[in-house]
Design a protein around this motif. Structure first.
Motif, PDB file in Angstrom:
ATOM      1  N   ASP A 278      22.475   8.170  44.298  1.00 55.94           N
ATOM      2  CA  ASP A 278      22.095   7.102  43.581  1.00 55.94           C
ATOM      3  C   ASP A 278      23.217   5.883  43.163  1.00 55.94           C
ATOM      4  O   ASP A 278      23.140   4.834  43.069  1.00 55.94           O
ATOM      5  CB  ASP A 278      21.545   7.492  41.890  1.00 55.94           C
ATOM      6  CG  ASP A 278      20.259   7.895  41.939  1.00 55.94           C
ATOM      7  OD1 ASP A 278      19.527   7.981  43.175  1.00 55.94           O
ATOM      8  OD2 ASP A 278      19.852   8.775  41.335  1.00 55.94           O
ATOM      9  N   PHE A 279      24.368   6.674  43.201  1.00 60.11           N
ATOM     10  CA  PHE A 279      25.693   5.753  42.916  1.00 60.11           C
ATOM     11  C   PHE A 279      26.122   4.859  44.161  1.00 60.11           C
ATOM     12  O   PHE A 279      26.588   3.812  43.873  1.00 60.11           O
ATOM     13  CB  PHE A 279      26.805   6.399  42.634  1.00 60.11           C
ATOM     14  CG  PHE A 279      26.617   7.264  41.154  1.00 60.11           C
ATOM     15  CD1 PHE A 279      25.791   6.811  40.165  1.00 60.11           C
ATOM     16  CD2 PHE A 279      27.328   8.371  40.908  1.00 60.11           C
ATOM     17  CE1 PHE A 279      25.635   7.617  38.920  1.00 60.11           C
ATOM     18  CE2 PHE A 279      26.890   9.249  39.740  1.00 60.11           C
ATOM     19  CZ  PHE A 279      26.331   8.750  38.573  1.00 60.11           C
ATOM     20  N   ALA A 280      25.855   5.274  45.249  1.00 59.04           N
ATOM     21  CA  ALA A 280      26.113   4.752  46.477  1.00 59.04           C
ATOM     22  C   ALA A 280      25.055   3.490  46.856  1.00 59.04           C
ATOM     23  O   ALA A 280      25.255   2.750  47.689  1.00 59.04           O
ATOM     24  CB  ALA A 280      26.099   5.546  47.656  1.00 59.04           C
ATOM     25  N   ASP A 281      23.743   3.663  46.381  1.00 59.40           N
ATOM     26  CA  ASP A 281      22.771   2.725  46.381  1.00 59.40           C
ATOM     27  C   ASP A 281      23.378   1.256  46.067  1.00 59.40           C
ATOM     28  O   ASP A 281      23.701   1.059  45.027  1.00 59.40           O
ATOM     29  CB  ASP A 281      21.644   3.161  45.597  1.00 59.40           C
ATOM     30  CG  ASP A 281      20.165   2.381  46.144  1.00 59.40           C
ATOM     31  OD1 ASP A 281      20.060   1.348  45.109  1.00 59.40           O
ATOM     32  OD2 ASP A 281      19.547   2.636  47.022  1.00 59.40           O
ATOM     33  N   PRO A 282      23.016   0.274  46.687  1.00 59.74           N
ATOM     34  CA  PRO A 282      23.323  -1.268  46.542  1.00 59.74           C
ATOM     35  C   PRO A 282      22.542  -1.765  45.299  1.00 59.74           C
ATOM     36  O   PRO A 282      23.420  -2.757  44.822  1.00 59.74           O
ATOM     37  CB  PRO A 282      23.283  -1.921  48.134  1.00 59.74           C
ATOM     38  CG  PRO A 282      22.185  -1.247  48.648  1.00 59.74           C
ATOM     39  CD  PRO A 282      22.219   0.398  48.437  1.00 59.74           C
ATOM     40  N   VAL A 283      21.666  -1.225  44.854  1.00 64.99           N
ATOM     41  CA  VAL A 283      21.016  -1.836  43.877  1.00 64.99           C
ATOM     42  C   VAL A 283      21.291  -0.984  42.654  1.00 64.99           C
ATOM     43  O   VAL A 283      21.486  -1.464  41.505  1.00 64.99           O
ATOM     44  CB  VAL A 283      19.464  -1.902  43.887  1.00 64.99           C
ATOM     45  CG1 VAL A 283      18.912  -2.496  42.922  1.00 64.99           C
ATOM     46  CG2 VAL A 283      19.052  -2.935  45.082  1.00 64.99           C
ATOM     47  N   ILE A 284      20.919   0.232  42.785  1.00 62.78           N
ATOM     48  CA  ILE A 284      21.070   1.262  41.646  1.00 62.78           C
ATOM     49  C   ILE A 284      22.452   1.495  40.916  1.00 62.78           C
ATOM     50  O   ILE A 284      22.957   1.459  39.830  1.00 62.78           O
ATOM     51  CB  ILE A 284      20.444   2.689  41.938  1.00 62.78           C
ATOM     52  CG1 ILE A 284      19.156   2.422  42.144  1.00 62.78           C
ATOM     53  CG2 ILE A 284      20.564   3.458  40.754  1.00 62.78           C
ATOM     54  CD1 ILE A 284      18.176   3.625  42.658  1.00 62.78           C
ATOM     55  N   GLY A 285      23.399   1.424  41.996  1.00 65.50           N
ATOM     56  CA  GLY A 285      24.739   1.876  41.750  1.00 65.50           C
ATOM     57  C   GLY A 285      25.467   0.825  40.836  1.00 65.50           C
ATOM     58  O   GLY A 285      26.024   1.068  39.750  1.00 65.50           O
ATOM     59  N   PRO A 286      25.509  -0.458  41.059  1.00 70.18           N
ATOM     60  CA  PRO A 286      25.970  -1.662  40.232  1.00 70.18           C
ATOM     61  C   PRO A 286      25.364  -1.538  38.899  1.00 70.18           C
ATOM     62  O   PRO A 286      25.880  -1.716  37.665  1.00 70.18           O
ATOM     63  CB  PRO A 286      25.871  -2.800  40.983  1.00 70.18           C
ATOM     64  CG  PRO A 286      25.720  -2.582  42.351  1.00 70.18           C
ATOM     65  CD  PRO A 286      25.255  -1.015  42.621  1.00 70.18           C
TER      66      PRO A 286
END
Length: 120
Positions: free
Chosen positions: A75-83
């Motif tokens: 989840d933290f590495a996802d480009p949408v969810i992480g930020p």
């Protein structure tokens, strides 16, 4: 005057700490940091107890813990969810979750290794 330990009151207080405090958006999907620390302490305690039965039993805890931590890291590495999580909850939250996750993975291996090396 005797003092009695009220375990139910303590359990209710710990449960209240794990509830999200009015979280909105992405914060609703992520577990509270307090619950992650409680899970980490529980895994460490179970691993410690299980090593006295068989040295390899904590490895049975390690597999589900690794899958759980990998979903959080994904989840933290996802480009949408992480930020979005970083913006809403802050970098300190991500640091706490990563640290608790790393300790969840290390504790069962540490106790298994400690018990295995004593048997030699």
């Amino acid at each position: 005057m005797k003092r009695y330990f009220n375990g139910g009151l303590v359990a209710a207080a710990l449960f209240a700490l794990t509830l999200p405090a009015g979280a909105t958006g992405m914060a609703e999907r992520e577990p509270p940091a307090v619950s992650m620390w409680l899970i980490m302490i529980g895994i460490a305690m179970m691993s410690w107890v299980m090593t006295y039965r068989r040295w390899w039993l904590p490895l049975a805890i390690w597999v589900p813990a690794a899958l759980f931590v990998s979903t959080l890291i994904a989840d933290f590495a996802d480009p949408v969810i992480g930020p979005a999580v970083r913006e809403e909850l802050g970098s300190l939250y991500i640091f706490q979750i990563d640290l608790a996750g790393a300790l969840m993975l290390v504790a069962p291996l540490m106790f298994a290794n400690q018990r295995f090396s004593r048997q030699k």
